[in-house]
Design a protein around this motif. Structure first.
Motif, short mmCIF file in Angstrom:
data_model
loop_
_atom_site.label_atom_id
_atom_site.label_comp_id
_atom_site.label_asym_id
_atom_site.label_seq_id
_atom_site.Cartn_x
_atom_site.Cartn_y
_atom_site.Cartn_z
N ALA A 1 0.16 -0.44 -4.67
CA ALA A 1 -0.93 0.35 -3.84
C ALA A 1 -0.92 0.27 -2.40
CB ALA A 1 -2.40 -0.23 -4.30
N GLY A 2 0.20 -0.66 -2.00
CA GLY A 2 0.18 -0.69 -0.60
C GLY A 2 -0.67 -1.79 0.07
N GLY A 3 -1.82 -2.39 -0.72
CA GLY A 3 -2.71 -3.08 0.22
C GLY A 3 -4.07 -2.63 -0.55
N ALA A 4 -5.23 -3.74 -0.25
CA ALA A 4 -6.39 -3.59 -0.81
C ALA A 4 -7.25 -2.58 0.13
CB ALA A 4 -7.32 -4.62 -0.85
N ASN B 1 -10.01 -6.78 8.57
CA ASN B 1 -8.58 -6.82 8.46
C ASN B 1 -8.07 -6.72 7.00
OD1 ASN B 1 -8.10 -7.31 11.35
ND2 ASN B 1 -8.13 -9.40 11.18
N THR B 2 -7.04 -6.21 6.84
CA THR B 2 -6.44 -5.79 5.52
C THR B 2 -5.08 -5.72 5.57
OG1 THR B 2 -8.55 -4.60 5.26
CG2 THR B 2 -6.45 -4.39 3.68
N VAL B 3 -4.26 -6.23 4.72
CA VAL B 3 -2.91 -6.10 4.58
C VAL B 3 -2.69 -4.47 4.13
CG1 VAL B 3 -0.74 -7.04 3.60
CG2 VAL B 3 -2.66 -8.49 4.20
N GLY B 4 -1.86 -4.03 4.64
CA GLY B 4 -1.11 -2.74 4.21
C GLY B 4 0.06 -2.75 4.57
N LEU B 5 0.76 -1.41 4.70
CA LEU B 5 2.33 -1.30 4.86
C LEU B 5 2.52 -0.49 6.26
CD1 LEU B 5 3.44 -0.22 1.46
CD2 LEU B 5 3.82 -2.29 2.40
#
Length: 979
Positions: free
Chosen positions: A548-551, A640-644
């Motif tokens: 999903a690339g991150g939350a 702040n969220t981890v993505g791509l």
């Protein structure tokens, strides 16, 4: 993982755009006056508000130069959506639209100047409508195209007229006024290869009543499009690596890869032993070039003259849109999993290797293999990073269902003979539900991996089926696959309430040397925005949804703004020698923002300019403006969220850290384990993790723009001809954005010899604790850090040319409309120490801040020939050449086993200029119209540059499908009846 970011955070999309302004031209200098679209429809009223000005005066139709697309041009092109209309306009760079699959949001946006879709405003009859997302952007799918009279694209700063977000301009969709009768239209399109079918039907009816005192219009529409798969085109069915030219793909493949002693290994099916090597997963055939789309829309508007002094007017729209994206199967994308040595599917050979890697003796290994009960003292588990594509679960699918309504009510009239008043209010809501299916759940895979027999899981969870991850494609049974899947949802809800009061007209006096009165507009308005994202537990748990690339975190924010503004147009000289006219104009706006939980902000914006007509054939114009853009809800409130993001090369990858002690120290300081040094992999499919989010303390951006231009028209020796040429120059400071991937890497690794492992620019990068890579589970690998700041700067300048010509050739009427743009510069500097990056005519991951490619030259030329109820139209579209920013992409012969491109000589470092020709024939028989269109007449294929050279959203199917036609020749037929 080129396909693992359903709603990925793109670093290339994070930096935002700039401002520019163009000023004053008579409307007829851009286009002939609009003709009535039916026998009973009237033209625009005499006193109009031209896009870019609030001044309502029949003698002062001299606003900013506007690129006008008429309803007739839309009909000849057989455009189905507003996004298709705008994609053909030079100076507008394609943004998220129907050609974007991986990275789509369920909406289509416009990007004026290619510098940020959140920096322009979409208007409907000069009024804002409810945005579709937390960035305040309007979904073009909601525009009622059937009732549009013309589209005005004003690519210049318009913040004093329309408020913040209009730094790069506005797109104003102007509806047909006083429509009466019935208009029924249907059309159908299909590609030459028989896919991509697109059906559209519209019914519009209107009536004048009470002896012309009132009018009411209702338009109902339906559209449906089918997907076009990349596997259905020979140039895109096999993914090509942009830097090797080989058939590439994702490192998350099948059979699975397991980490052991810092290396990645696959299981040899013949021996059961772990061995090096793997075949990348070709994800292209699963992806699509045209996203499936279905829409139902209703639009109604009415006006009624209550008295000689008061008119009431109202407008309402409702739209239900369904957009689907389809990407390659889900899986475990470098996820750390716990596996018991007694797992029933684990081959003995691999088990022995894992025993040795974890320090078990042969006897301990045998005992651990036999221990099936967790309470047994010999029961043991090991951890390994797993990369396994779940081809058995099918594709990952996202369905975006959006319901939008927007209602407006207003009253207007004449205060005096020369002054009008207008008061209106509106409220709108947009609710978008994203439902995703086909994503495996990490927790359920982990549950099934802990099994010690083939019949049941240790957890005893209902439905749990022990899973076999250790075989090839098909080793996961339908029952095993079913347990790993569960649908997930997230929703975006936005609302906009606005009230405006306006006085406009003229003061009733003139400057002694002028013949026209001084015009003005003054008003005040209030807007309140609220937006929220609400996700279920699966969507907001990092790493739970495989690929999903991150939350998708919960977000809830709001702000309001009070504004007052004024505009002035002062004719200074009229009908004097060398001064056919001399006009000065200016505007000012004061804005006061109140952010929920944040500081209050005040801002002033202003503009001033003028125009000089030495004769009625020539006009010179100029303009200067000072603009600001306040941060939107996403920029303020997103946690702040981890993505791509996109990153092809990791400095810590490969053998370099083994020979460079300083580099090794940096990689270790960033969290890489010692046993990974020398074996760290580049981000799979050129996608790395990035941590980013909003900032409640962001300040407004500032922009200065100026323009200089000229208009030539009314030439006695060339009747029907007009041309305008305008130069624009824009600078943005305090730009809200995040550094590009290259900037973040260069800040630490730009000078490895001098860099220190303790530098903040280095330690802020966080690597996978098991692999040392920058990709992997967002739960454990934070990757790069790209928080939003006000450190950026942007600059662009260029020239716009608009040419119109109309003349008879015997019995044939010839109409020429041409629009061209030359962009000299498009620069972005993320921080004071970053590269001042130039991206005109360039493509790369770092140049993705422009969205798709920003060409140096673009033009669109349409020639229409009309004869006795028949029209023949030829539309020529041109886009200049481009090249890869770094110049080190693949050049040579495509190796074998690369599909239809095998053996071809290519150079991924450059793209030649491209030209497309569309041809339309239209027959008008009394009240019936039949239209035939061939788009991309010569079936020109898109340029091939591989799949890893740009951002995931725009570099897909080995090309740039938003910039170049990936569908090929298409046929369209439309029928329309009016009575």
């Amino acid at each position: 993982m080129k396909t693992n970011n359903n709603a990925a955070l793109k670093a290339g999309a994070a930096p935002f755009a700039l401002a520019l302004a163009l000023i004053s031209a008579p409307a007829f200098a851009q286009e002939a006056a609009p003709q009535a679209d039916s026998a009973t429809e009237t033209n625009e009223p005499t006193a109009i508000v031209v896009t870019g000005s609030l001044i309502r005066n029949p003698n002062l139709i001299q606003a900013t130069p506007v690129n006008v697309t008429t309803a007739d041009q839309i009909a000849l092109k057989q455009s189905n959506t507003a996004e298709e209309v705008l994609r053909q306009v030079p100076g507008i760079v394609p943004n998220i639209g129907s050609a974007v699959n991986n990275g789509a949001t369920g909406s289509n946006y416009v990007d004026l100047r290619g510098l940020g879709s959140n920096r322009n405003i979409v208007l409907l009859d000069g009024q804002r409508i409810v945005p579709a997302d937390l960035q305040g952007r309007v979904d073009l799918n909601n525009i009622p195209l059937a009732l549009i009279s013309r589209v005005d694209a004003l690519t210049g700063a318009a913040v004093t007229t329309y408020g913040a977000d209009a730094i790069t301009g506005v797109v104003n969709f102007v509806t047909k006024k006083d429509f009466a009768g019935v208009d029924i239209a249907v059309s159908d399109q299909i590609t030459q290869q028989g896919d991509g079918n697109y059906f559209r039907g519209d019914v519009t009816t209107g009536v004048n009543f009470d002896d012309g005192r009132g009018n009411a219009v209702l338009s109902i529409g339906y559209q449906k499009s089918n997907p076009v798969y990349q596997g259905a085109r020979d140039f895109s069915n096999i993914q090509l690596d942009s830097f090797s030219g080989t058939a590439g793909g994702s490192g998350t493949a099948v059979p699975a890869r397991f980490s052991i002693n810092g290396a990645n290994r696959v299981i040899d099916p013949s021996t059961g032993l772990l061995k090096p090597g793997f075949t990348p997963f070709n994800f292209n055939p699963y992806n699509i070039f045209q996203t499936p789309f279905q829409r139902f829309n209703i639009f109604a508007q009415a006006n009624y003259q209550l008295s000689d002094a008061v008119e009431v007017y109202t407008r309402g729209l409702f739209s239900k849109n369904t957009v689907k994206t389809i990407i390659a199967p889900s899986g475990l994308f470098a996820e750390s999993m716990k596996i018991p040595f007694s797992n029933p599917y684990l081959p003995a050979g691999a088990a022995g290797q894992f025993c040795a890697a974890n320090g078990l003796t042969d006897a301990e290994c045998v005992a651990a293999r036999a221990a099936t009960d967790p309470t047994d003292p010999n029961y043991r588990t090991f951890n390994t990073v797993v990369r396994r594509r779940f081809v058995e679960t099918g594709t990952r699918n996202s369905q975006y269902t959006t319901n939008v309504f927007d209602y407006s009510l207003g009253f207007r009239g004449a205060l005096t003979k020369t002054v009008n008043w207008d008061v209106r209010a509106s409220y709108g809501e947009s609710d978008r539900l994203q439902t995703i299916t086909g994503y495996v759940l990490k927790s359920r895979v982990q549950d099934a991996l802990l099994a010690t027999n083939k019949n049941s899981c240790l957890s005893g969870n209902d439905g749990c089926v022990p899973i076999n991850l250790f075989g090839g494609a098909g080793s996961i049974t339908p029952e095993q696959a079913a347990y790993t899947l569960s649908p997930s949802t997230s929703s975006n809800n936005t609302s906009l309430f606005q009230v405006r009061g306006l006085l406009s007209g003229d003061f009733g006096f003139t400057v002694p040397t002028a013949s026209e009165p001084v015009g003005f507009a003054a008003g005040a308005e209030y807007r309140r925005y609220r937006a929220a994202q609400i996700s279920d537990t699966l969507s907001k748990t990092p790493g739970e949804l495989g690929g999903a690339g991150g939350a998708a975190p919960d977000i809830d924010g709001a702000y309001s703004v009070w504004e007052s503004y004024g505009e002035l147009v002062a004719p200074l000289v009229s009908d004097k020698p060398f001064f056919k006219s001399l006009t000065a104009e200016g505007g000012v706006r004061y804005s006061k923002y109140s952010v929920r939980g944040g500081p209050k902000t005040e801002a002033w914006t202003y503009k001033f300019g003028g125009s000089w007509e030495p004769t009625e054939q020539v006009k010179f114009r100029g303009n200067y403006s000072r603009a600001v853009r306040a941060p939107n809800i996403a920029e303020l409130f997103t946690p702040n969220t981890v993505g791509l993001t996109n990153l092809a090369a990791d400095p810590c990858a490969g053998a370099a850290p083994l020979t460079n002690a300083n580099l090794r120290a940096i990689c270790l300081a960033q969290g890489a384990p010692a046993n990974s040094i020398g074996q760290i992999l580049n981000p799979t499919a050129a996608q790395a993790n990035i941590t980013s989010g909003g900032n409640i303390n962001l300040k407004p951006e500032k922009a200065t723009t100026y323009t200089l231009g000229a208009v030539v028209q009314n030439l006695p020796f060339l009747p029907g001809f007009s041309v305008s040429v305008d130069y624009y120059n824009i600078k943005v400071t305090n730009q809200i954005g995040t550094p590009l991937p290259g900037d973040l890497i260069d800040a630490c690794f730009g000078n490895v010899t001098a860099a220190s492992a303790t530098d903040t620019a280095c330690t802020i990068i966080r690597r996978g604790p098991a692999t040392g890579g920058l990709d992997g589970s967002p739960a454990t690998t934070k990757g790069l850090f790209g928080g939003l700041t006000n450190q950026g700067k942007l600059f662009t300048d260029g020239i716009d040319v608009i040419l119109n010509y109309q003349r008879p050739i015997g019995a044939v009427k010839w109409t020429l409309n041409a629009v061209a743009n030359v962009t000299f510069h498009s620069k972005f500097k993320a921080t004071a120490t970053s590269i001042d990056r130039e991206c005109v005519g360039l493509y790369s991951v770092n140049c993705s801040f422009t969205g798709s490619i920003q060409p140096r030259h673009t033009w669109s030329v349409q020639n229409t020939f009309s004869l006795k109820g028949m029209d023949l139209s030829l539309l020529w579209r041109h886009q200049s050449s481009a090249r890869y920013e770094d110049g080190n992409a693949f050049k040579g012969t495509i190796p074998a086993d690369s599909g239809a491109l095998s053996g071809q000589t290519v150079d991924f470092n450059k793209i030649d200029a491209f030209d497309y020709l569309d041809v339309t024939t239209r027959f008008n028989i009394e009240q019936f119209t039949l239209t035939f269109t061939v788009q991309n007449l010569f079936n020109t294929k898109p340029p091939i540059v591989g799949n890893t050279i740009g951002s995931t959203s725009y570099n897909s199917g080995n090309t740039y499908p938003s910039s170049y036609d990936a569908l090929g020749r298409r046929f369209a037929v439309g029928a329309r009846v009016k009575f």
